[in-house]
Design a protein around this motif. Structure first.
Motif, PDB file in Angstrom:
ATOM      1  N   ALA A 642       0.844  -1.210   0.454  1.00  0.00           N
ATOM      2  CA  ALA A 642       0.306   0.110   0.366  1.00  0.00           C
ATOM      3  C   ALA A 642       0.948   1.478   0.356  1.00  0.00           C
ATOM      4  O   ALA A 642       0.145   2.233  -0.784  1.00  0.00           O
ATOM      5  N   VAL A 643       1.987   1.293   1.089  1.00  0.00           N
ATOM      6  CA  VAL A 643       3.139   2.709   0.810  1.00  0.00           C
ATOM      7  C   VAL A 643       3.592   2.624  -0.377  1.00  0.00           C
ATOM      8  O   VAL A 643       3.804   3.662  -1.009  1.00  0.00           O
ATOM      9  N   ILE A 644       4.375   1.854  -0.456  1.00  0.00           N
ATOM     10  CA  ILE A 644       5.282   2.460  -1.932  1.00  0.00           C
ATOM     11  C   ILE A 644       4.038   1.523  -3.308  1.00  0.00           C
ATOM     12  O   ILE A 644       4.574   2.407  -4.265  1.00  0.00           O
ATOM     13  N   GLY A 645       3.167   1.218  -3.312  1.00  0.00           N
ATOM     14  CA  GLY A 645       1.966   1.593  -4.382  1.00  0.00           C
ATOM     15  C   GLY A 645       2.881   0.105  -5.490  1.00  0.00           C
ATOM     16  O   GLY A 645       2.437   0.797  -6.612  1.00  0.00           O
ATOM     17  N   TYR A 646       3.369  -0.799  -5.150  1.00  0.00           N
ATOM     18  CA  TYR A 646       3.624  -1.737  -5.780  1.00  0.00           C
ATOM     19  C   TYR A 646       3.785  -3.320  -5.603  1.00  0.00           C
ATOM     20  O   TYR A 646       4.169  -3.110  -4.337  1.00  0.00           O
ATOM     21  N   LEU A 647       3.009  -4.168  -6.522  1.00  0.00           N
ATOM     22  CA  LEU A 647       3.428  -5.058  -5.517  1.00  0.00           C
ATOM     23  C   LEU A 647       3.263  -6.116  -7.282  1.00  0.00           C
ATOM     24  O   LEU A 647       2.046  -6.738  -8.070  1.00  0.00           O
ATOM     25  N   SER A 648       4.690  -6.596  -8.075  1.00  0.00           N
ATOM     26  CA  SER A 648       4.683  -7.553  -9.272  1.00  0.00           C
ATOM     27  C   SER A 648       3.887  -6.282 -10.190  1.00  0.00           C
ATOM     28  O   SER A 648       4.151  -6.586 -11.310  1.00  0.00           O
ATOM     29  N   ARG A 649       3.378  -5.185  -9.912  1.00  0.00           N
ATOM     30  CA  ARG A 649       3.164  -4.130 -11.024  1.00  0.00           C
ATOM     31  C   ARG A 649       2.590  -3.023 -10.439  1.00  0.00           C
ATOM     32  O   ARG A 649       2.360  -2.907  -9.105  1.00  0.00           O
ATOM     33  N   PRO A 650       2.645  -1.492 -10.525  1.00  0.00           N
ATOM     34  CA  PRO A 650       1.927  -0.311  -9.874  1.00  0.00           C
ATOM     35  C   PRO A 650       0.476  -0.820  -9.414  1.00  0.00           C
ATOM     36  O   PRO A 650      -0.140  -1.285 -10.136  1.00  0.00           O
ATOM     37  N   LEU A 651      -0.057  -0.012  -8.387  1.00  0.00           N
ATOM     38  CA  LEU A 651      -1.470  -0.412  -8.186  1.00  0.00           C
ATOM     39  C   LEU A 651      -1.922   0.564  -8.155  1.00  0.00           C
ATOM     40  O   LEU A 651      -1.262   2.300  -8.083  1.00  0.00           O
ATOM     41  N   ALA A 652      -3.413   0.466  -8.499  1.00  0.00           N
ATOM     42  CA  ALA A 652      -4.567   1.884  -8.293  1.00  0.00           C
ATOM     43  C   ALA A 652      -4.400   2.466  -7.174  1.00  0.00           C
ATOM     44  O   ALA A 652      -4.557   1.742  -6.100  1.00  0.00           O
ATOM     45  N   VAL A 653      -5.296   3.214  -7.112  1.00  0.00           N
ATOM     46  CA  VAL A 653      -5.216   4.123  -6.011  1.00  0.00           C
ATOM     47  C   VAL A 653      -6.265   3.030  -4.908  1.00  0.00           C
ATOM     48  O   VAL A 653      -6.021   2.147  -3.767  1.00  0.00           O
ATOM     49  N   TRP A 654      -7.209   2.761  -5.110  1.00  0.00           N
ATOM     50  CA  TRP A 654      -8.081   2.016  -4.927  1.00  0.00           C
ATOM     51  C   TRP A 654      -7.487   0.387  -4.203  1.00  0.00           C
ATOM     52  O   TRP A 654      -8.242  -0.059  -3.030  1.00  0.00           O
ATOM     53  N   GLU A 655      -7.161  -0.173  -5.201  1.00  0.00           N
ATOM     54  CA  GLU A 655      -6.143  -0.869  -4.609  1.00  0.00           C
ATOM     55  C   GLU A 655      -5.315  -1.260  -3.528  1.00  0.00           C
ATOM     56  O   GLU A 655      -5.211  -1.588  -2.532  1.00  0.00           O
ATOM     57  N   ARG A 656      -4.685  -0.462  -3.306  1.00  0.00           N
ATOM     58  CA  ARG A 656      -3.704   0.405  -1.890  1.00  0.00           C
ATOM     59  C   ARG A 656      -4.683   0.618  -0.951  1.00  0.00           C
ATOM     60  O   ARG A 656      -4.061   0.518   0.299  1.00  0.00           O
ATOM     61  N   MET A 657      -5.849   1.518  -1.184  1.00  0.00           N
ATOM     62  CA  MET A 657      -6.779   1.291   0.191  1.00  0.00           C
ATOM     63  C   MET A 657      -7.378   0.318   0.014  1.00  0.00           C
ATOM     64  O   MET A 657      -7.451   0.176   1.318  1.00  0.00           O
ATOM     65  N   LEU A 658      -7.375  -0.616  -0.415  1.00  0.00           N
ATOM     66  CA  LEU A 658      -7.534  -1.591  -0.004  1.00  0.00           C
ATOM     67  C   LEU A 658      -6.741  -2.329   0.801  1.00  0.00           C
ATOM     68  O   LEU A 658      -7.097  -3.696   1.954  1.00  0.00           O
ATOM     69  N   ALA A 659      -5.986  -2.519   0.621  1.00  0.00           N
ATOM     70  CA  ALA A 659      -4.524  -3.565   1.480  1.00  0.00           C
ATOM     71  C   ALA A 659      -4.250  -2.745   2.550  1.00  0.00           C
ATOM     72  O   ALA A 659      -3.991  -3.473   2.832  1.00  0.00           O
ATOM     73  N   THR A 660      -4.806  -1.615   2.590  1.00  0.00           N
ATOM     74  CA  THR A 660      -4.444  -0.371   3.645  1.00  0.00           C
ATOM     75  C   THR A 660      -5.622  -0.653   4.913  1.00  0.00           C
ATOM     76  O   THR A 660      -5.016  -1.225   5.786  1.00  0.00           O
ATOM     77  N   ALA A 661      -6.579  -0.808   4.068  1.00  0.00           N
ATOM     78  CA  ALA A 661      -8.484  -1.401   5.028  1.00  0.00           C
ATOM     79  C   ALA A 661      -7.764  -3.013   5.809  1.00  0.00           C
ATOM     80  O   ALA A 661      -7.736  -3.579   6.446  1.00  0.00           O
ATOM     81  N   ALA A 662      -7.453  -4.169   4.852  1.00  0.00           N
ATOM     82  CA  ALA A 662      -6.725  -5.264   5.213  1.00  0.00           C
ATOM     83  C   ALA A 662      -6.152  -4.604   5.965  1.00  0.00           C
ATOM     84  O   ALA A 662      -5.838  -5.578   7.353  1.00  0.00           O
ATOM     85  N   ALA A 663      -4.590  -4.942   6.085  1.00  0.00           N
ATOM     86  CA  ALA A 663      -3.714  -3.990   6.810  1.00  0.00           C
ATOM     87  C   ALA A 663      -4.075  -4.108   8.391  1.00  0.00           C
ATOM     88  O   ALA A 663      -3.316  -4.564   9.462  1.00  0.00           O
ATOM     89  N   PHE A 664      -4.423  -2.977   8.221  1.00  0.00           N
ATOM     90  CA  PHE A 664      -5.563  -2.140   9.419  1.00  0.00           C
ATOM     91  C   PHE A 664      -6.060  -3.355  10.265  1.00  0.00           C
ATOM     92  O   PHE A 664      -6.218  -3.163  11.756  1.00  0.00           O
ATOM     93  N   THR A 665      -7.369  -3.830   9.756  1.00  0.00           N
ATOM     94  CA  THR A 665      -8.215  -4.633  10.014  1.00  0.00           C
ATOM     95  C   THR A 665      -7.190  -6.406  10.665  1.00  0.00           C
ATOM     96  O   THR A 665      -7.752  -6.351  11.819  1.00  0.00           O
ATOM     97  N   LEU A 666      -6.185  -6.514  10.907  1.00  0.00           N
ATOM     98  CA  LEU A 666      -5.314  -7.418  10.608  1.00  0.00           C
ATOM     99  C   LEU A 666      -4.480  -7.337  12.462  1.00  0.00           C
ATOM    100  O   LEU A 666      -4.264  -7.767  13.222  1.00  0.00           O
ATOM    101  N   ILE A 667      -4.244  -6.207  11.905  1.00  0.00           N
ATOM    102  CA  ILE A 667      -3.536  -5.033  13.087  1.00  0.00           C
ATOM    103  C   ILE A 667      -4.102  -4.989  14.616  1.00  0.00           C
ATOM    104  O   ILE A 667      -4.105  -5.000  15.765  1.00  0.00           O
ATOM    105  N   VAL A 668      -5.511  -4.619  14.463  1.00  0.00           N
ATOM    106  CA  VAL A 668      -6.686  -4.183  15.170  1.00  0.00           C
ATOM    107  C   VAL A 668      -6.814  -5.212  16.636  1.00  0.00           C
ATOM    108  O   VAL A 668      -6.185  -5.256  17.939  1.00  0.00           O
TER     109      VAL A 668
END
Length: 703
Positions: A642-668
């Motif tokens: 989410a931070v770098i905006g890349y995972l095998s290819r450049p990520l779209a904004v909505w993909e980065r937001m989805l990855a952020t949401a997934a990471a945050f809920t795993l942390i809480v």
């Protein structure tokens, strides 16, 4: 871009030895005097640790502080090119600090007998002790720590006039000075005790290993392992800084040591200057999380909590590995995003060859770890580790002076048996062997250069210990305030009241407190301050003892990466030729794991290999450990993408937001958040796989 091995390797240790004043002492007569004072300081600490000199603990602490004062003022004045007047004042302050130590030595027993009822001269010497320590902290580290400690000292003297609940019953001037300047609750408390024993020895240990070639060993191994990989230059920085952390006690020192090599290397291979500086800053500060030394905080934590050293290391090991894995992952993604490649493998040093050539340097570190984990005290382990390093350094030049390989082998076998005899005859056997080798070096080719290396290592070790020792002395005032007034209870009650409604909010408040207090303050005093204030509050909220202390320790380290101060980042700035603030912003992204792991450990103590938490109670200890490691690794991987905006290819904004949401809920770690987090992670990775496959099919059709 290609580079030869010669371009990327750092200068050999022999180049350092060509300068007899490499420890940054001025070349004048005054500088030479200060250098020899530093050598005597180190020898005194070794002698007291090995019980060659037997003194009461209080006197050892007083002499430790006296040596600190004797070196700090003249050395700062000389290194900054001050005039004769300032130098005279500096030497006056230095001698005043020594006078306090001598007074403590002469009056040791009378001071014990009149404890709590000081004489006028006791008060005078106590005021001198406090004044010199405050001034030393200011000239060495700036105003932040003296101001904080001064506020606490003022609270002792005037806190009775504050409104409730901040007020206390009141203490007169003589009582405050007696409490702070004598006994073991003020400037001569646990921090200075640890500085005068464990910390100083481990700083010397690291100084000898660095000069013997350990930095080159770490660098060559790192280059050989990952220099050829995608983004290899930055991965070398992560690994070499992590390895440096095993012997070094200072993150900022790591930046200016390994950063001189790694930051220019990263820039040559296409990394942005701010990102290169951020990688080195993050990795170097992470070195303080890496056992066995952990920036010397491990020893203070063990002493403060009254637990075995290995318990601290056990709690630190998984978070440290996750921290460096996160930094490694971040630079891998950055390299993929910008198409950054490594060196041709043929042009890199061989990791195996480097280990074969310098494997002996690992022996003292291996013995040190073995002794620490088998129940020996850190003081004994540090003494033995330092003695073995001396034997290797001194024995190396003697072996080279022998006429053939057979004699060298016999020499090393005999020396090995001599070193092993310490298990039967104690430290005396190592001391005898050291004296013999010193004498032998007087008569072999290159022996004087080796002795000069030892002298420089002793001097540099003492110089490196100055900011740590002064910081430990001045934070003793803060701890003395806590014990005298009970001030920690007020803050603790506030944290606990917040935690009754939300543990997460109380953790965030504690995190902010640690970062704010850590601005411009070294890690050790920051840990001591925050653990004294916030540690008991977290314990009252049900956080396991060692987890609460590790929580504040982590954020004390991250304070050196966060703006506006960000000491490590501003140290990297001149090397990267970039703004320290920009480097700090990159470092925060790279160090994401450092912000995440402490929170996860509070909710699931199994991450720090501690009992407790609902997961361990329902699943069992080891299943809980395996689960939390997997979950933390997944959260870190998602956050990096989410931070770098890349995972095998450049990520779209909505993909980065989805990855952020997934990471945050795993942390809480709230009810059902894990399930939601895994579902979001599966959705993110699933759609990424499908889009990649569709893109590949489209490319095949186009061909």
């Amino acid at each position: 871009m290609t580079m030869t091995t010669d371009q990327v390797q750092e200068p050999t240790p022999s180049a350092e030895l060509q300068d007899p004043h490499h420890a940054d002492f001025p070349g004048s007569a005054e500088g030479r005097l200060l250098m020899w004072i530093a050598v005597v300081f180190s020898l005194f600490q070794i002698a007291t640790a090995a019980h060659i000199i037997s003194l009461p603990s209080q006197v050892v602490r007083a002499f430790h502080v006296g040596f600190l004062m004797l070196l700090v003022f003249p050395l700062v004045a000389a290194s900054r090119g001050k005039g004769p007047g300032i130098k005279a004042v500096a030497w006056g302050l230095a001698l005043a600090g020594v006078a306090v130590a001598v007074y403590q030595f002469i009056e040791y027993k009378p001071l014990l007998l009149r404890a709590g009822d000081p004489l006028t001269r006791d008060i005078v010497f106590g005021v001198v002790a406090l004044a010199t320590i405050f001034i030393a902290a200011y000239v060495l580290m700036g105003p932040a720590l003296p101001i904080i400690s001064g506020v606490f000292l003022a609270y002792c003297l005037f806190g009775e006039y504050l409104p409730a609940p901040l007020n206390h019953r009141g203490y007169d001037f003589s009582q405050v000075i007696d409490h702070m300047a004598y006994g073991t609750e003020g400037i001569y408390g646990i921090p200075i005790y640890v500085s005068a024993t464990y910390i100083f020895l481990f700083i010397l240990f690291g100084s000898f290993l660095e000069r013997a070639g350990m930095i080159k060993l770490f660098t060559d191994v790192s280059l050989g392992m990952v220099g050829h990989a995608r983004g290899g230059a930055a991965k070398v920085s992560v690994i070499s800084s992590g390895l440096m952390g095993t012997i070094s006690g200072s993150g900022v020192a790591n930046v200016v040591t390994t950063g001189q090599f790694t930051i220019p290397l990263m820039k040559r291979f296409g990394y942005r200057p701010a990102f290169a500086g951020g990688v080195e800053s993050t990795s170097s500060m992470g070195g303080q999380l890496m056992p066995p030394v952990m920036g010397a905080v491990a020893f203070i934590m063990a002493e403060t909590l009254g637990i075995e050293y290995y318990e601290v290391v056990k709690a630190a090991i998984i978070p440290a590995v996750l921290y460096f894995a996160s930094a490694f992952w971040m630079v891998h993604l950055e390299a993929g995003k910008y198409g950054l490649h490594g060196l041709p493998k043929a042009e890199l040093p061989s990791a195996m060859k480097a280990v074969k050539e310098r494997w002996y340097l690992i022996l003292p570190l291996a013995v040190l770890v073995y002794l620490l984990f088998t129940g020996y005290t850190p003081l004994f382990a540090g003494t033995i580790g330092l003695a073995l390093t001396l034997l290797l350094v001194l024995g190396g030049s003697v072996a080279l002076g022998l006429p053939n390989q057979a004699l060298r082998i016999i020499f090393w076998v005999v020396l090995g048996f001599g070193a092993a005899s310490f298990f039967k005859y104690g430290i005396t056997a190592l001391l005898i062997a050291t004296v013999i080798l010193i004498a032998a070096n007087l008569f072999v080719k290159g022996g004087w250069k080796t002795l000069d290396l030892c002298r420089a290592s002793l001097a540099e070790g003492a110089k490196t210990a100055l900011p740590v020792g002064v910081a430990c002395a001045i934070v003793g005032i803060i701890i003395g305030t806590m014990t005298l007034t009970g001030a920690a209870n007020t803050f603790g009650q506030f944290i606990v009241s917040v935690g009754e409604s939300s543990l997460f909010l109380s953790l965030v408040l504690t995190m902010i407190t640690c970062i704010v207090l850590g601005m411009g303050i070294p890690t050790i005093p920051n840990y001591i301050i925050t653990s004294s204030i916030a540690g008991p509050a977290l314990l009252a909220l049900g956080v396991p003892l060692i987890v609460s202390h590790m929580f504040v320790f982590y954020f004390g380290i991250l304070a050196d990466l966060t703006p506006p101060v960000a000491l490590a980042c501003f140290a990297a700035g001149p090397i990267a030729r970039e703004s320290g603030l920009k480097i700090s912003m990159e470092a925060i992204k790279i160090a994401a794991a450092g912000f995440v792991i402490p929170f996860m450990a509070v909710y699931t103590p199994a991450l720090m290999l501690q009992d407790g938490g609902p997961l361990a109670e329902s699943w069992g200890y080891w299943p809980a450990v395996a689960y939390i490691i997997f979950k933390a690794g997944l959260a870190i991987a998602l956050w990096g993408a989410a931070v770098i905006g890349y995972l095998s290819r450049p990520l779209a904004v909505w993909e980065r937001m989805l990855a952020t949401a997934a990471a945050f809920t795993l942390i809480v770690a709230l009810p059902i958040t894990d399930e939601v987090g895994f579902a979001l992670a599966a959705l993110f990775l699933g759609q990424l796989f499908l889009r990649n496959r569709a893109a590949a099919q489209k490319a095949d059709v186009a061909q």
